[in-house]
Design an enzyme around this catalytic site. Structure first.
Site, PDB file in Angstrom:
ATOM      1  N   CYS A 104       0.944  -1.015   0.130  1.00 46.57           N
ATOM      2  CA  CYS A 104       0.007   0.185   0.167  1.00 46.57           C
ATOM      3  C   CYS A 104       0.550   1.562  -0.248  1.00 46.57           C
ATOM      4  CB  CYS A 104      -1.141   0.530   0.879  1.00 46.57           C
ATOM      5  SG  CYS A 104      -1.642   1.507   1.173  1.00 46.57           S
ATOM      6  N   CYS A 112      -0.610   3.968   2.050  1.00 46.20           N
ATOM      7  CA  CYS A 112      -0.580   3.883   3.634  1.00 46.20           C
ATOM      8  C   CYS A 112       1.250   4.086   3.952  1.00 46.20           C
ATOM      9  CB  CYS A 112      -0.408   2.157   4.220  1.00 46.20           C
ATOM     10  SG  CYS A 112      -1.824   1.711   3.584  1.00 46.20           S
ATOM     11  N   ASP A 113       2.320   3.309   3.172  1.00 44.52           N
ATOM     12  CA  ASP A 113       3.486   3.674   3.285  1.00 44.52           C
ATOM     13  C   ASP A 113       4.557   4.265   2.952  1.00 44.52           C
ATOM     14  OD1 ASP A 113       2.956   1.644   5.394  1.00 44.52           O
ATOM     15  OD2 ASP A 113       2.529   0.124   3.729  1.00 44.52           O
TER      16      ASP A 113
END
Ligand code: NAP
Length: 300
Positions: A132, A135-136
């Site tokens: 992701c 997300c990261d």
């Protein structure tokens, strides 16, 4: 007794909940993750949802959820692990052991990230391997990363990461990409993006974290992060003996959401369909809710 239990709180599940609650049905949404809104929360900027363009996926998901909450939709955390028809109704067992009864089920559990299949993939999970970018991605500020895949997710991830990272390699196993030609063109013109086609990842190396990605064309890329975007697998394992699945594991159901199991409806990415998008998931949810309403009304 509930009229409808909805499994999943992504766009399909939430849309189903909104339509069902507005049709005066007793509804409960069961969600695996507390306050989760599915894949949409992991998407970057969404520019193709009618009238709500330019929002981050997470924010769009929050809007969907708020809309459902404002209409009085109730949520429960838990994973539905077993479904059984008894008489006309359904018994749904959660991973907590709790059993919930409902007249109809709308299954909108979505899909999860396919693994690349390299032996090192698990060892480096959370140590440089991610599924992701949104997300990261921030963890890789000014670093060099690789994105693997040739679909829209890989292209969007590479585009998103090019704004954060010093360099982004986009690696695809074929010459032609499945993803949007427009996004690909932009990537081709982006200075810090290098596109490598007809190449497969064959190994990942590093002392404690990812340091190197090895390709089958002999190249060894020095990277600190690898974003794997090689597609999704539908979450249909728990219902594989209940409904018909196609060759790729998606539930066979037309737009009405009706499956071969009476009173069991499928909506969103888990259904066979040509286009898996937020808008088609939301449409599926509405259709499945109306099918469930019709089904329940004939029971009474
Ligand atoms: P996808 O379209 O299925 O693409 C998966 C990619 O991964 C393909 O290019 C495939 O290669 C490659 N792949 C699969 N297994 C591999 C392996 N073992 N090693 C190397 N490469 C592998 O999946 P997606 O990109 O996640 O998209 C899923 C759906 O969501 C699509 O319908 C997409 O359009 C949609 N989506 C839309 C947007 C948007 O509109 N902004 C954003 C994200 C996703 P091959 O091409 O060779 O098969």
């Amino acid at each position: 007794m509930l009229d409808v239990i909805i499994i999943g709180s992504g766009p399909a599940g939430l849309s189903a909940a909104i339509y069902a609650v507005r049709a005066n049905l007793q509804v409960l949404v069961v969600e695996k993750e507390y306050m989760g809104t599915g894949q949409v929360a992991e998407s970057g900027r969404v520019d193709n949802y009618l009238g709500l363009n330019g929002l981050e996926g997470y924010d769009l998901g929050e809007r969907f959820r708020k809309h459902a909450e404002e209409l009085g939709v109730e949520f429960q955390e838990g994973e539905a692990v077993f479904f059984e028809k008894y008489g006309q109704n359904w018994k749904i067992q959660l991973d907590t052991g709790e059993i919930i009864e409902a007249r109809a089920v709308i299954y909108a559990a979505g899909a999860f990230h396919r693994r690349l299949g390299l032996p090192e993939e698990t060892a480096f999970a959370g140590k440089g391997i991610s599924y992701c970018a949104v997300c990261d991605g921030a963890l890789y500020q000014d670093k060099t990363v690789a994105v693997i895949g040739g679909g829209d997710t890989a292209l969007d991830d590479a585009s998103y990461l090019s704004g954060i990272c010093q360099k982004v390699y986009l690696i695809h196993r074929r010459r032609e990409f499945r993803g949007s030609a427009g996004t690909l063109q932009k990537l081709q013109a982006t200075e810090n993006v290098e596109i490598i086609t007809e190449a497969q990842a064959i190994g990942i190396a590093g002392a404690k974290r990812v340091e190197e990605l090895r390709l089958d064309n002999g190249r060894r890329l020095e990277v600190q992060g690898i974003f794997i975007a090689v597609g999704m697998i539908p979450s249909t394992d728990k219902i594989k003996d209940l409904v018909e699945l196609d060759g790729q594991g998606y539930v066979v159901a037309d737009e009405s959401g009706k499956t071969c199991a009476e009173g069991f409806f499928a909506a969103g990415d888990i259904r066979t369909k040509p286009l898996r998008q937020i808008v088609t998931a939301a449409a599926d949810g509405a259709n499945a809710a109306m099918s469930a309403r019709e089904y329940v009304s004939h029971m009474e």
